[in-house]
Design a protein around this motif. Structure first.
Motif, PDB file in Angstrom:
ATOM      1  N   GLY A 282      38.802  34.180  15.170  1.00  0.00           N
ATOM      2  CA  GLY A 282      37.458  34.349  14.621  1.00  0.00           C
ATOM      3  C   GLY A 282      37.139  35.798  14.295  1.00  0.00           C
ATOM      4  O   GLY A 282      36.092  36.094  13.721  1.00  0.00           O
ATOM      5  N   LEU A 283      38.045  36.708  14.655  1.00  0.00           N
ATOM      6  CA  LEU A 283      37.754  38.134  14.454  1.00  0.00           C
ATOM      7  C   LEU A 283      37.650  38.516  12.985  1.00  0.00           C
ATOM      8  O   LEU A 283      36.801  39.321  12.601  1.00  0.00           O
ATOM      9  N   ALA A 285      36.684  36.558  10.438  1.00  0.00           N
ATOM     10  CA  ALA A 285      35.390  36.046   9.954  1.00  0.00           C
ATOM     11  C   ALA A 285      34.267  36.927  10.500  1.00  0.00           C
ATOM     12  O   ALA A 285      33.320  37.264   9.791  1.00  0.00           O
ATOM     13  N   ASN A 286      34.396  37.321  11.770  1.00  0.00           N
ATOM     14  CA  ASN A 286      33.386  38.176  12.381  1.00  0.00           C
ATOM     15  C   ASN A 286      33.294  39.515  11.668  1.00  0.00           C
ATOM     16  O   ASN A 286      32.204  39.995  11.339  1.00  0.00           O
ATOM     17  N   THR A 289      31.686  39.072   8.226  1.00  0.00           N
ATOM     18  CA  THR A 289      30.249  38.793   8.289  1.00  0.00           C
ATOM     19  C   THR A 289      29.453  39.914   8.951  1.00  0.00           C
ATOM     20  O   THR A 289      28.224  39.863   8.990  1.00  0.00           O
ATOM     21  N   ASN A 290      30.126  40.921   9.469  1.00  0.00           N
ATOM     22  CA  ASN A 290      29.426  42.112   9.957  1.00  0.00           C
ATOM     23  C   ASN A 290      28.831  42.877   8.786  1.00  0.00           C
ATOM     24  O   ASN A 290      27.900  43.661   8.943  1.00  0.00           O
ATOM     25  N   VAL A 291      29.387  42.674   7.590  1.00  0.00           N
ATOM     26  CA  VAL A 291      28.977  43.447   6.425  1.00  0.00           C
ATOM     27  C   VAL A 291      27.753  42.804   5.772  1.00  0.00           C
ATOM     28  O   VAL A 291      27.806  41.644   5.352  1.00  0.00           O
ATOM     29  N   PRO A 292      26.623  43.521   5.688  1.00  0.00           N
ATOM     30  CA  PRO A 292      25.443  42.961   5.039  1.00  0.00           C
ATOM     31  C   PRO A 292      25.793  42.520   3.619  1.00  0.00           C
ATOM     32  O   PRO A 292      26.512  43.228   2.906  1.00  0.00           O
ATOM     33  N   GLY A 293      25.302  41.354   3.227  1.00  0.00           N
ATOM     34  CA  GLY A 293      25.606  40.858   1.886  1.00  0.00           C
ATOM     35  C   GLY A 293      26.872  40.037   1.821  1.00  0.00           C
ATOM     36  O   GLY A 293      27.247  39.546   0.742  1.00  0.00           O
ATOM     37  N   SER A 294      27.547  39.843   2.930  1.00  0.00           N
ATOM     38  CA  SER A 294      28.805  39.096   2.921  1.00  0.00           C
ATOM     39  C   SER A 294      28.582  37.626   2.597  1.00  0.00           C
ATOM     40  O   SER A 294      29.522  36.934   2.198  1.00  0.00           O
ATOM     41  N   SER A 295      27.342  37.157   2.734  1.00  0.00           N
ATOM     42  CA  SER A 295      27.087  35.750   2.414  1.00  0.00           C
ATOM     43  C   SER A 295      27.320  35.474   0.934  1.00  0.00           C
ATOM     44  O   SER A 295      27.457  34.324   0.520  1.00  0.00           O
ATOM     45  N   ASP A 299      31.709  31.774   2.751  1.00  0.00           N
ATOM     46  CA  ASP A 299      30.971  30.560   3.097  1.00  0.00           C
ATOM     47  C   ASP A 299      31.474  29.903   4.372  1.00  0.00           C
ATOM     48  O   ASP A 299      30.708  29.297   5.113  1.00  0.00           O
ATOM     49  N   VAL A 300      32.797  29.969   4.584  1.00  0.00           N
ATOM     50  CA  VAL A 300      33.357  29.218   5.705  1.00  0.00           C
ATOM     51  C   VAL A 300      34.592  29.885   6.316  1.00  0.00           C
ATOM     52  O   VAL A 300      35.391  30.511   5.611  1.00  0.00           O
ATOM     53  N   GLY A 301      34.699  29.731   7.661  1.00  0.00           N
ATOM     54  CA  GLY A 301      35.874  30.222   8.372  1.00  0.00           C
ATOM     55  C   GLY A 301      36.331  29.135   9.326  1.00  0.00           C
ATOM     56  O   GLY A 301      35.502  28.466   9.940  1.00  0.00           O
TER      57      GLY A 301
ATOM     58  N   GLY B 281      28.921  34.451  12.836  1.00  0.00           N
ATOM     59  CA  GLY B 281      30.094  34.578  11.979  1.00  0.00           C
ATOM     60  C   GLY B 281      31.473  34.588  12.610  1.00  0.00           C
ATOM     61  O   GLY B 281      32.399  35.140  12.031  1.00  0.00           O
ATOM     62  N   VAL B 303      33.113  28.286  11.541  1.00  0.00           N
ATOM     63  CA  VAL B 303      32.182  29.316  11.071  1.00  0.00           C
ATOM     64  C   VAL B 303      31.545  28.741   9.817  1.00  0.00           C
ATOM     65  O   VAL B 303      32.093  28.828   8.715  1.00  0.00           O
TER      66      VAL B 303
END
Lengths: 414, 414
Positions: A282-283, A285-286, A289-295, A299-301, B281, B303
């Motif tokens: 999960g690291l 994906a983590n 998703t730590n980065v603002p705007g990554s959405s 979408d999925v991990g 995430g 995720v």
């Protein structure tokens, strides 16, 4: 300007809490053209008075952290006031703010927190919106020999906003009054080249450039930082020379988390990524998703930790797992392809490896990892690495390598 | 015994490299009954001489790190020899070892590395099997007023083995000669109680216990550490008293990552967990899989960053997402139940929230999160929190809270 940092707190000297203040201050102060001349850590206790007295005799600016809390081992406020022979007076504004904080949390204010409203006579209160103790700004001595002292909370989430909002402007004013010039500092982050090799190439590339500049190299974030400090007018030539030393290994300036650059590249390209992780758990994906705007790009991990789950969620054939084992090139590729197909993303990263300390075997020792990369319009790709290190460091290095691999794909390097 | 630590290196004062030496030394030294009285960081340069001279005037033992490398900014060896008026002599053994290291790497030895074989007269060489520069042990002064000085390499992978193998035995000999006793240190980690409240309860519980002991409190890992240092014979009574202050909030002694305790509890219970994360995430899955042996209790993590994916992978009804929004109690519960069902695990944790800095709205500001918990044999459960902090800290706090919630379920507290 002589600037010193004093970090108080027994926990800093016992291995429980890592001192991140120095790194934070070092970076922020350099932006203002200030360097830390000395940093001292002391335990909670009378020694704070001694250390502060010594520092006042040497420095123009002193930043002190810690010891402003409500418990019996929090002594900075009292000891500083004692040293400078200043009376402590209960500040109404601070008292009110502390009461309000507890009210909003629906909790009665403990008596111990009253101490935090005591302000040394003449000190300026630096409001803390993230905790109970305000920062305090006071001066010792007079006129040009004055020492500027900032007493600041220990917890980073309280310290950083106070520093940005109140300390920085006051430091800028102090500097302006002295008329000092501000050097420029740039940090170029590379991944994929060893430190010696990179240093050698950089020193060679800069050999022909005149002027006074300071170079430094250090390892960080799975890569190497090339630090360059120089005068304002010299930065452009140096910047161009350093970046061109190895364009595909150059990630970014001033940013040492490769995922930030990856998300930026994906956003520019209008592309997305999905993740299929085993050993990194999960690291990746983590990190993404730590980065603002990554959405916008993620979408999925899938964290397919057990072999059964690799079959069920990603369609990795059972025979393949039995014949080659989970940590293998075919499985890494199948995971990436399965992830790409099911997610609908433009790219899919997969990882399968052995994080340790257990799980190694004759042909597949601890630290082995296969990284898979599937991108629409490309053949599926996989690479093999070995990171001989502890479990947590293995996860960091492996995830960083995978993110960097996708960065190179999205940037068009392969 | 007065012990001081001097860490040299400009990179430590510029924000690029975090000083982990202090934490490492602090922990190891406490095991020997030694405390760090003062720690100083200085940049590369002449100031090292000044700082070392000051330290010698105060301390019995000094640990110095950094500045033993081959580059022009590595000055510790030379400045120490200068200060103590000792001649530098090329040591054959060290020179041979350095040559051999380069031979084995198949690389010609750079001329710069010759300096690393220079040893101050009378100093003891502490062999470095993980780098080129050996550690050096020397003394200043005479007889009982002697100061023991250890010059050690900066990189942790070189420092730690030298410290364990050579410095520790010499420190033990120094301590034995002085006849000092070794105190006991325990760190009790609690989650769920504020620092003031916990400190107040602990001080109250320990009020009736006689003996000399030192208490300290600090925030870490989303919880509070209660540190207790006392004499060997007193620890049992204190241990019992502290743990009983709030049994359900007490997580573990000496371990500040709640996931370690969670994995342990699950293993003892023979149960498993699956995760369904939106805003965190992948951090919860990452934290759980950081723990060696977690593969016994964890098979799969989802995720589900985009709403569409919450529907597809976890079966969250589209109507529910439209009516209540992704960040809501019904969705948190549906995610947990969907995850439990599909994973076959005994427990499922879900998180849905707003990490920031963007994404907040009138009724759902940044920092809001719903944590869902589904366990076989229990009604599905959900709790609401608000963490007013930056994106990364939000993810840490929210994931910690979720892991702690499951810890309480598995431990039988609700």
């Amino acid at each position: 300007m002589e600037l010193e940092v004093i970090n108080t707190g027994t926990e800093l000297l016992l291995g429980q809490v890592t001192n991140t203040h120095v790194g934070y201050f070092g970076e922020k102060l350099l932006d203002l053209g200030l360097r830390i001349n000395r940093q001292i850590t002391v335990p909670d206790g009378e020694i704070i008075k001694e250390i502060l007295a010594e520092a006042i005799s040497r420095a123009d600016i002193i930043l002190v952290t810690g010891g402003l809390g409500p418990t019996s081992d929090d002594l900075t406020r009292e000891l500083s006031a004692e040293l400078l022979e200043l009376e402590l007076i209960e500040d109404e504004g601070v008292m009110g703010a502390i009461r309000l904080r507890f009210e909003e949390a629906g909790v009665a204010m403990p008596a111990a927190n009253r101490r935090q409203a005591m302000v040394p006579e003449g000190a300026e209160v630096l409001v803390n919106n993230n905790g109970t103790a305000p920062g305090l700004y006071l001066t010792a001595g007079i006129a040009d020999c004055r020492t500027h002292i900032f007493l600041l909370p220990g917890p980073p989430r309280e310290l950083y906003p106070i520093f940005q909002q109140f300390v920085v402007p006051r430091l800028e004013a102090i500097i302006a009054a002295k008329g000092a010039s501000v050097p420029v500092c740039r940090n170029y982050f590379f991944m994929g080249l060893g430190e010696s090799e990179l240093a050698s190439r950089v020193e060679c590339a800069l050999g022909n450039i005149a002027g006074q500049f300071e170079l430094g190299f250090c390892l960080k974030g799975g890569g190497v930082i090339v630090r360059c400090i120089c005068k304002e007018g010299e930065i452009t030539a140096l910047d161009t020379a350093i970046k061109s030393v190895s364009p595909e290994d150059y990630v970014a300036e001033g940013e040492f988390a490769v995922e930030v650059n990856l998300v930026k590249c994906l956003r520019i390209a209008g592309e997305s990524v999905a993740t299929a992780e085993s050993c990194t758990g999960g690291l990746i994906a983590n990190r993404i998703t730590n980065v603002p705007g990554s959405s916008r790009v993620f979408d999925v991990g899938y964290v397919t930790y057990a072999d059964q789950v690799k079959q069920e969620l990603l369609g990795v054939p059972r025979d393949m797992l039995e014949d080659f084992g989970a940590v293998s090139e075919p499985v890494a590729k199948a995971m990436a392809e399965g992830c790409l197909e099911r997610s609908g993303a433009h790219h899919a990263i997969s990882l399968t490896g052995i994080a340790g300390p257990d799980g190694g075997s004759e042909g597949k020792p601890v630290g082995v990892v296969w990284i898979g990369l599937a991108s629409r319009g490309y053949d599926v790709h996989a690479r093999h690495y070995r990171f001989k290190t502890d479990r947590l460091n293995f996860k960091e290095r492996a995830s960083g390598k995978a993110i960097d691999l996708l960065r190179r794909r999205v940037s068009g390097y392969f």
